[in-house]
Design an enzyme around this catalytic site. Structure first.
Site, mmCIF file in Angstrom:
data_model
loop_
_atom_site.group_PDB
_atom_site.id
_atom_site.type_symbol
_atom_site.label_atom_id
_atom_site.label_comp_id
_atom_site.label_asym_id
_atom_site.label_seq_id
_atom_site.Cartn_x
_atom_site.Cartn_y
_atom_site.Cartn_z
ATOM 1 N N GLU A 162 32.373 60.626 57.094
ATOM 2 C CA GLU A 162 32.960 59.808 56.018
ATOM 3 C C GLU A 162 31.887 58.945 55.358
ATOM 4 O OE1 GLU A 162 36.257 56.200 55.537
ATOM 5 O OE2 GLU A 162 35.326 56.605 57.477
ATOM 6 N N LYS A 169 41.913 60.569 50.652
ATOM 7 C CA LYS A 169 42.562 59.819 51.723
ATOM 8 C C LYS A 169 43.861 59.200 51.221
ATOM 9 C CE LYS A 169 41.607 56.255 55.196
ATOM 10 N NZ LYS A 169 40.637 55.223 55.666
ATOM 11 N N CYS A 171 38.965 58.709 58.708
ATOM 12 C CA CYS A 171 38.974 57.461 59.456
ATOM 13 C C CYS A 171 40.261 57.304 60.246
ATOM 14 C CB CYS A 171 38.718 56.289 58.515
ATOM 15 S SG CYS A 171 38.397 54.721 59.353
#
Length: 558
Positions: free
Chosen positions: A308, A372, A429
């Site tokens: 990421e 995301k 994440c």
């Protein structure tokens, strides 16, 4: 009829070390009661990763049972008992969350000149707010409280409900949910394939709290029965896991060879746009690094994965950097990388930025993209009601993106398609900590393809060498068992790992090292797990059954 310690103490002196201790806990009041509850909650955090000390939760919840036994009714009757229980629950939850989440303070020190003032809000303020869930859980338990062993079920009903709510309300934060006490050991954690994290949570609470009944002084069935039943439940869960695990290694998907790059870039002043070439050089050098003497570099692998936030600049709008990547990757090789992405704005509107996963091939060509969906409040964006006020005070989110990130479209979230790989359930994440949210549901165009792996790209550099990154991996690992899918996790500073669909780590890189990890891709399990099919329904049925049992017990004892 079984009884509580309070029933027995009312009839005369209580004897035995455990009973004396329990009576002392039960009779505490005022600030001592709050201190005992906080200390018990903090002790319970030792049952979470990376420590995994389940007996700590036994002591922690045992004290909670005795504190609830002693919740005085006073002149206000049952309302006073419920209020006392809520205060006990808040103190217990505050101790538990502070001891388990203190490492969040590390993020405030990365840019201390801007965020040091807010460190107490992260380390103490967040636990104080989240502890309200535990206040509600303890209050519900006290409403259902009854004499005897059934009060253990009442605690399970109250606490598991509050944990489910903590994981869903206000964007949700199911970090260190109590079920993780059973979600670390390879055998008990297999239960997640049946009833998920929240089913493990209900079990963990009831099993850990059952020994509190040993403090009852009379030698009756009510003293030992709950402990025997808890031991049998734990043995059954462990036996189920041992039976479910295959004896041999999970076969790998044919024709897939992964290289996970762990650059170990600190989240400091060096991670700036002006250092873009040095950062890209590091990624390219690692990507071409032979992981063994008989390997020559990128040519040995089919897919290279970067973590990421790999770049402090917009890679898809940097032709020079894209050209360097294209030159480094032979035809047919795929790069999967985390990156900030900017959407071309409509005239008159501000640009929107996304925390994304990009695929890049020779050419260079940009392939499939994932944005995301579940962003971190205050980390990646400022919540809507507070946005204008905080920006007027010149307070921004941790990630320095103008206006913060925009969430991907939850309704159209889909499985990623990358040539040479099975369909990918992508997460970025902490999206990997949410049970039941890994595989997207049907979209307007129909049901998504059945995924063959979970991909989790993350950057835990914010938290240094603390329990945080270890807890993060443990929770992502449980998602593999729930969904019956292998997990491929690439983390900037670690822990990068490949996990098979039974939760077994087949390859990993430790925290805080630079390196590459070459590994095959384990195959998914045949079919779908019960949890993948039914989600939290088994937990809901078990919870409802426990609730009905406690209500029936209260009626019998009325």
């Amino acid at each position: 009829m079984t009884q509580t310690l309070a029933d027995r103490a009312a009839r005369g002196p209580v004897t035995g070390p455990l009973a004396v201790l329990a009576q002392w806990v039960m009779l505490t009041a005022g600030w001592r009661r709050i201190a005992v509850a906080m200390a018990a909650g903090a002790l319970g955090a030792l049952a979470m990763p990376p420590f995994g000390l389940f007996p700590a939760l036994v002591v922690s919840l045992g004290v909670a049972v005795w504190l609830l036994d002693g919740a005085a009714t006073g002149r206000r009757g049952n309302r006073g008992a419920v209020g006392a229980a809520a205060l006990i629950g808040w103190a217990w939850g505050f101790g538990y969350l502070t001891a388990g989440l203190w490492w969040l303070g590390s993020a405030f020190l990365v840019e201390a000149d801007e965020f040091l003032w807010a460190l107490p809000l992260g380390v103490l303020g967040l636990p104080a707010v989240l502890a309200l869930f535990y206040a509600a859980g303890f209050a519900l338990a006290r409403i259902l409280w009854t004499r005897g062993a059934t009060r253990i079920l009442a605690l399970g009903v109250g606490l598991s409900a509050c944990e489910w709510l903590r994981g869903h309300l206000f964007t949700g934060f199911p970090w260190n949910t109590l079920g993780m006490a059973l979600g670390q050991n390879l055998w008990p954690m297999q239960g997640a394939a049946l009833f998920g994290l929240y089913g493990l949570t209900l079990l963990a609470i009831v099993i850990a709290a059952a020994p509190a009944t040993l403090a009852v002084a009379d030698t009756t069935r009510g003293r030992y029965g709950p402990v025997v039943l808890a031991a049998l439940a734990l043995a059954a869960l462990t036996g189920l896991g041992a039976w479910r695990l295959p004896a041999g290694a999970t076969p790998n998907v044919a024709g897939v060879r992964l290289r996970l790059v762990q650059p170990n870039l600190n989240q400091d002043a060096k991670f700036r746009p002006e250092n873009r070439q040095d950062i890209l050089d590091r990624y390219l050098e690692l990507s071409d690094r032979a992981a063994a003497p008989d390997r020559t570099g990128i040519a040995d692998v089919t897919h290279v994965i970067w973590p990421e936030s790999a770049f402090p600049f917009l890679i898809q709008r940097d032709p020079e950097s894209l050209a360097r990547i294209a030159a480094a990757f032979p035809a047919g090789k795929q790069l999967i990388t985390g990156a900030a992405r900017m959407e071309t704005p409509v005239p008159g509107e501000a640009p929107r930025f996304f925390n994304s996963i990009l695929t890049i091939t020779a050419g260079p060509k940009l392939g499939d993209v994932y944005d995301k969906v579940h962003l971190v409040p205050f980390g990646e964006y400022l919540p809507g009601p507070l946005d204008a006020t905080l920006r007027a005070l010149r307070i921004r989110q941790f990630v320095s993106i103008p206006g913060g990130f925009t969430a991907g479209n939850r309704e159209t979230q889909r499985i990623m398609t990358v040539p040479g790989l099975p369909p990918i359930a992508a997460t970025i994440c902490y999206e990997a900590i949410f049970p039941g949210a890994i595989v997207p549901g049907p979209t307007p165009s129909g049901p998504p393809p059945v995924p063959g792996l979970i991909l989790n790209l993350t950057n835990d550099a914010w938290f240094g060498d603390t329990p945080g990154p270890r807890q993060h991996l443990a929770q992502a690992r449980l998602r593999a068992i729930e969904e019956g899918l292998p997990l491929v996790r690439d983390a900037n500073t670690g822990i990068s790992a490949v996990v098979d669909p039974y939760g077994r780590v087949t390859a990993s890189l430790p925290l805080g090292v630079e390196g590459v990890l070459d590994a095959g891709l384990p195959a998914r399990i045949p079919g779908r797990t019960p949890y993948a099919r039914f989600g939290d329904l088994p937990f809901a049925l078990a919870w409802a059954g426990a609730l009905l049992w406690t209500l029936a017990a209260r009626r019998r004892n009325a």
